[in-house]
Design a protein around this motif. Structure first.
Motif, PDB file in Angstrom:
ATOM      1  N   ASN A   1       0.831  -1.204   0.000  1.00  0.00           N
ATOM      2  CA  ASN A   1       0.000   0.000   0.000  1.00  0.00           C
ATOM      3  C   ASN A   1       0.868   1.258   0.000  1.00  0.00           C
ATOM      4  OD1 ASN A   1      -2.720   1.127   0.155  1.00  0.00           O
ATOM      5  ND2 ASN A   1      -2.120   1.862   2.182  1.00  0.00           N
TER       6      ASN A   1
ATOM      7  N   VAL B   1       6.976   0.239  -3.080  1.00  0.00           N
ATOM      8  CA  VAL B   1       7.221  -0.568  -4.276  1.00  0.00           C
ATOM      9  C   VAL B   1       8.289  -1.597  -3.935  1.00  0.00           C
ATOM     10  CG1 VAL B   1       8.127  -0.578  -6.629  1.00  0.00           C
ATOM     11  CG2 VAL B   1       6.578   1.249  -5.891  1.00  0.00           C
TER      12      VAL B   1
ATOM     13  N   PRO C   1       1.990  -6.402  -9.340  1.00  0.00           N
ATOM     14  CA  PRO C   1       0.768  -5.576  -9.380  1.00  0.00           C
ATOM     15  C   PRO C   1       1.027  -4.168  -8.851  1.00  0.00           C
ATOM     16  CG  PRO C   1       0.364  -7.731  -8.376  1.00  0.00           C
ATOM     17  CD  PRO C   1       1.847  -7.588  -8.497  1.00  0.00           C
ATOM     18  N   THR C   2       0.025  -3.323  -8.964  1.00  0.00           N
ATOM     19  CA  THR C   2       0.144  -1.932  -8.529  1.00  0.00           C
ATOM     20  C   THR C   2       0.600  -1.826  -7.079  1.00  0.00           C
ATOM     21  OG1 THR C   2      -1.611  -1.280 -10.053  1.00  0.00           O
ATOM     22  CG2 THR C   2      -1.102   0.248  -8.264  1.00  0.00           C
ATOM     23  N   GLN C   3       1.559  -0.959  -6.826  1.00  0.00           N
ATOM     24  CA  GLN C   3       2.109  -0.769  -5.485  1.00  0.00           C
ATOM     25  C   GLN C   3       2.163   0.721  -5.162  1.00  0.00           C
ATOM     26  OE1 GLN C   3       5.751  -3.468  -5.325  1.00  0.00           O
ATOM     27  NE2 GLN C   3       4.851  -3.982  -7.295  1.00  0.00           N
TER      28      GLN C   3
ATOM     29  N   THR D   1       3.348   4.479  -3.288  1.00  0.00           N
ATOM     30  CA  THR D   1       4.543   5.323  -3.280  1.00  0.00           C
ATOM     31  C   THR D   1       4.558   6.285  -2.097  1.00  0.00           C
ATOM     32  OG1 THR D   1       3.445   6.902  -4.756  1.00  0.00           O
ATOM     33  CG2 THR D   1       4.808   5.211  -5.776  1.00  0.00           C
TER      34      THR D   1
END
Length: 226
Positions: A147, A150, A156-158, A160
């Motif tokens: 959440n 990275v 998958p989407t991470q 920042t």
């Protein structure tokens, strides 16, 4: 002032809008007995959460206690209840409290299984209260690390919000000193980053789970380091 990133802070923002627009709050319950227009946004947030019966605060929490108990700040949280960055004195107090709370494992720190660590880092399951509480007896809680960080840009989407951890072990190595540092940060990040937004995972994840997440970060075979 409310702790940043808490439910109360969000409700305080809503309360500001409610007061400004004259919106009804918690219609049909205890709000009928009080004059909410005489309250500040912070007072109204406290009222909505703790007194109006708008939240089911007597629900049992997975870690023990109730949802109401979760809303009570400990000393470290109280010290960090401000906007912006801590001053030097506050930072020193928070670091001291965090180091006093931290429980170091006995002996050398061993890495777990990076594949299990990857699952935990990508899992946001656990500790949620609602109409269908998370059941830790059927599924273990995760860290939801992605959440904010990275780990593997190919995954998958991470997030920042926090620093990127791509190549973490490859650039820092896997010495016992590095393992100790990573364990300390995961367990209680305030030891190094006072008033950080990162949760204190010691007590939320067990030592085996922490060892798996550490392996995901440090193991040379982990996709984090390749």
């Amino acid at each position: 002032m409310f702790k940043k990133n808490t439910v109360a802070a969000g409700v305080a923002a809503f309360a500001t809008i409610a007061l400004a627009t004259g919106c009804a709050v918690a219609e049909g319950n205890k709000s009928d007995e009080v004059d909410i227009t005489a309250m500040s946004a912070e007072e109204l947030a406290e009222y909505i959460i703790f007194e109006s019966d708008s939240f089911r605060l007597e629900q049992e929490a997975q870690e023990g206690g109730t949802a109401r108990d979760r809303m009570v700040q400990d000393d470290l949280q109280k010290a960090c209840s401000f906007e912006g960055e801590p001053d030097g004195e506050t930072a020193g107090e928070v670091v001291a409290m965090a180091r006093a709370e931290y429980e170091a494992p006995e002996g050398d720190i061993e890495l777990g299984d990076w594949e299990k660590g990857q699952e935990l880092a990508f899992s946001g399951y656990g500790y949620r209260i609602g109409h269908n509480n998370d059941d830790h007896g059927t599924r273990e809680p995760g860290g939801n690390c992605v959440n904010c960080h990275v780990f593997d840009p190919e995954g998958p989407t991470q997030g920042t919000i926090g620093p990127s951890l791509e190549g973490y072990g490859a650039t820092r190595g896997d010495s016992q000193e590095m393992r100790e540092y990573v364990h300390q940060v995961i367990s209680n990040p305030h030891q190094f980053f006072p008033c950080a937004q990162m949760p204190r995972f010691q007590g939320l994840l067990d030592e085996e789970q922490i060892s798996h997440i550490m392996a995901y970060m440090l193991d040379p075979d982990s996709p984090v380091n390749n």
